[in-house]
Design an enzyme around this catalytic site. Structure first.
Site, PDB file in Angstrom:
ATOM      1  N   GLU A 137      -3.692  68.943  60.036  1.00 43.34           N
ATOM      2  CA  GLU A 137      -2.441  68.554  60.711  1.00 43.34           C
ATOM      3  C   GLU A 137      -2.765  68.234  62.161  1.00 43.34           C
ATOM      4  OE1 GLU A 137       1.074  67.960  60.025  1.00 43.34           O
ATOM      5  OE2 GLU A 137       0.671  67.245  62.043  1.00 43.34           O
ATOM      6  N   ARG A 149      -0.461  67.417  64.592  1.00 39.96           N
ATOM      7  CA  ARG A 149       0.517  67.931  65.549  1.00 39.96           C
ATOM      8  C   ARG A 149       0.075  69.283  66.104  1.00 39.96           C
ATOM      9  NH1 ARG A 149       6.017  65.974  65.086  1.00 39.96           N
ATOM     10  NH2 ARG A 149       6.009  64.912  63.100  1.00 39.96           N
ATOM     11  N   GLY A 190      23.503  55.315  59.125  1.00 35.23           N
ATOM     12  CA  GLY A 190      22.975  56.152  58.042  1.00 35.23           C
ATOM     13  C   GLY A 190      23.062  57.614  58.429  1.00 35.23           C
ATOM     14  N   ILE A 243      20.915  59.737  59.986  1.00 40.47           N
ATOM     15  CA  ILE A 243      20.545  60.142  61.348  1.00 40.47           C
ATOM     16  C   ILE A 243      21.604  59.692  62.340  1.00 40.47           C
ATOM     17  CG2 ILE A 243      18.874  59.729  63.224  1.00 40.47           C
ATOM     18  CD1 ILE A 243      16.661  59.852  61.153  1.00 40.47           C
ATOM     19  N   GLY A 244      22.049  58.447  62.215  1.00 41.22           N
ATOM     20  CA  GLY A 244      23.045  57.915  63.144  1.00 41.22           C
ATOM     21  C   GLY A 244      24.307  58.759  63.161  1.00 41.22           C
ATOM     22  N   LEU A 245      24.755  59.177  61.970  1.00 43.84           N
ATOM     23  CA  LEU A 245      26.020  59.919  61.907  1.00 43.84           C
ATOM     24  C   LEU A 245      25.843  61.376  62.322  1.00 43.84           C
ATOM     25  CD1 LEU A 245      27.415  58.202  58.724  1.00 43.84           C
ATOM     26  CD2 LEU A 245      28.209  57.905  61.073  1.00 43.84           C
ATOM     27  N   HIS A 259      37.669  83.117  43.577  1.00 46.87           N
ATOM     28  CA  HIS A 259      38.830  82.650  44.333  1.00 46.87           C
ATOM     29  C   HIS A 259      39.004  83.524  45.568  1.00 46.87           C
ATOM     30  CE1 HIS A 259      42.815  81.102  45.181  1.00 46.87           C
ATOM     31  NE2 HIS A 259      43.208  82.361  45.344  1.00 46.87           N
TER      32      HIS A 259
END
Ligand code: FAD
Ligand code: NAD
Length: 466
Positions: free
Chosen positions: A35, A37, A183, A185-187, A445
């Protein structure tokens, strides 16, 4: 001396890769994971699912406190102030704890973390940080990155044109945030900044938000986000963005062609999708080609056409979702270990974590109708006692079943806790349930989940509370 350094070398420690590495080690394989990162956990833990949910949760609390929502319950609040640095701090803290948790799990399961980006030399040899490492099996789990918009340069440090990573790290609330792409991410990120005080405009190329979701859900989404104060511009494309003195000017046109107009903003979020990470992997050295969408194709066992090389997650076809990547990670590790690992790609839930949440599993009504005769049952959250009591009137549940067999083909849900509700639908579908099976299952319920039971009852035209 062993023929290879490792039984399995995983490239990428996102939900696909780290889960595969841990499962392989649990199954007795000598496992390493490369990895590049600084921290483990991939997009999901570092710049995706986790930080976005931390900001969604925090901003939801802020909006509730500020917008008089508490007043409905008889709770009086004084002046409500935003401490954005602290909200960002609690986000960073969640990320740190969870990425550190994966490092702990690697140590516990004896998975070796090879720090650096990996490149193939041949199907069983990979270079990581200048060292050659060999493995009997190599799993590509390199994930995906933001799709760039041609002609638009993202600069997350400057904070004017940003991608999702930049939008998660803003140190100010924009006055006007324009989101390119309606989409997920935008929302989600548009909701975060709207709740924290920004004016938000969403420019979407298609004639509805949330592509891939059920048509009714998509229509309702546009209504709900408009009601919440977002300016939703459907069927609109961005043709140019220029930046001058910290302000952006976007030129837009109707998607079908027509007169251009401009929008001024102090922040622009580019969220038009993600593309698989295969560059720099040296796939040419092992004779592995990508498809037209840049993805690595595999068979049902997640084997590529190069023997000993496997792939899972965002880098292969299918929805780019963390839980899909995780399940594939478990299955591929089991297959490599000689067991039978399977993922049912027909039953992968998807959730948009706004308020309300939008969730679905299986076929949309449109896709199900194309396949054959269906029955549909719908139930509004307004008629669900718990949603009503909690002042959460928006949304509905929809159950789609096969007209002949009654087998459930898809479930769609808009509700404050739709992401939690969809789990029972996925489980029912995994067990091959009929709508009648759901309708005759006793649900506690008062819960939002009773709306799913009633939608299932509505398939045969017999819900009780409507
Ligand atoms: P990734 O998580 O992308 O991990 C791949 C890793 O591989 C990365 O860490 C990368 O550094 C590493 N890598 C790449 N190339 C190399 C190389 N050559 N050598 C070594 N390492 C390499 N999904 C959900 O299900 N729910 C959500 O709520 C959700 N929210 C999201 C929010 C945002 C803002 C974004 C961007 C995404 C979100 N997603 C969500 C999608 C989710 O993050 C991805 O589907 C998921 O992370 C994919 O997992 P993966 O293991 O395939 O790849
Ligand atoms: P997306 O595919 O969900 O949405 C991109 C949107 O941009 C689409 O509606 C598309 O029509 C639109 N678009 C494309 N080009 C455009 C243009 N030039 N102008 C205007 N609109 C344009 O992609 P995303 O929102 O970037 O998310 C990427 C991936 O990350 C998704 O596949 C999603 O699965 C994953 N993700 C999941 C979650 C979640 O599960 N809650 C959250 C965030 C991201």
């Amino acid at each position: 001396m062993a023929e290879y350094d490792y039984d399995l070398l995983v490239i990428g420690a996102g939900p696909g890769g780290y889960v595969a590495a841990i499962r392989a080690a649990q199954l007795g394989l000598k496992t390493a994971c490369a990895e590049g990162r600084e921290t483990l956990g991939g997009t999901c833990l570092n710049v995706g699912c986790i930080p976005s949910k931390a900001l969604l949760h925090g901003s939801e609390k802020f909006e509730e406190a500020r917008n008089g929502t508490f007043d409905k319950y008889g709770i009086k609040t004084g002046a409500v102030e935003l401490d954005l640095a602290r909200m960002q701090g609690q986000k960073a803290d969640s990320v740190k704890q969870l990425t550190g948790g994966i490092e702990f799990l690697f140590k516990k399961n004896k998975v070796t973390w090879l720090k650096g980006y990996a490149t193939f030399e041949d199907p069983h040899t990979v270079t990581v940080a200048g060292e050659k490492v060999t493995a009997r099996n190599v799993l590509i789990a390199t994930g995906s990155s933001v799709t760039p918009l041609p002609g638009v340069s993202v600069d997350n440090d400057a904070g004017v044109i940003v991608d999702s990573t930049g939008a998660l790290a803003l140190d100010r609330v924009p006055e006007h945030l324009v989101v390119i792409g309606g989409g997920v991410i935008g929302l989600e990120l548009g909701s975060v900044w709207r709740r924290l005080g920004a004016k938000v405009t969403v420019v979407e190329f298609l004639d509805q938000l949330l592509p891939g979701m059920d048509g009714d859900v998509r229509k309702e989404a546009a209504k709900i986000f408009k009601k919440q104060g977002m300016d939703i511009r459907l069927g609109t494309k961005v043709t140019a963005v220029s930046v001058n003195g910290g302000k952006a000017t976007l030129t837009t046109e109707p998607a079908k062609g027509g007169e251009a107009s401009t929008i001024e903003a102090d922040c622009v979020l580019v969220a038009i999708g993600r593309r698989p990470n295969t560059e720099g992997l040296g796939l040419e050295k092992i004779g592995l080609e990508v498809n037209a969408r840049g993805q690595i194709e595999t068979d049902h066992d997640f084997a590529t056409k190069v023997p000993g090389v496997w792939a899972v997650g965002d880098v292969i076809p299918g929805p780019m979702l963390a839980h899909k990547a995780e399940d594939e990670g478990i299955a591929v590790a089991e297959n490599i270990a000689g067991l039978t690992g399977i993922v049912n790609h027909d039953v992968i839930p998807g959730v948009v974590y706004t308020m309300p949440e939008f969730a679905g599993v299986g076929l949309t009504e449109e896709a199900a109708r194309e396949r054959g005769e269906i029955k549909v049952g719908k139930f509004p959250m307004l008629a669900n006692s718990r949603a009503k009591t909690n002042h959460e009137p928006d949304g509905f549940v929809k159950v789609i079943s096969d007209a002949k067999t009654d087998r459930v083909l898809g479930v769609w849900c808009i509700a404050s806790v739709a992401g939690t509700m969809i789990a029972q639908a996925a489980q029912a579908m995994e067990f091959g349930a009929t709508s009648e099976d759901i309708a005759y299952t006793c649900h506690a319920h008062p819960t939002h989940s009773e709306a799913l039971k009633e939608a299932a009852m509505a398939v045969t035209g017999k819900p009780i509370h409507i």
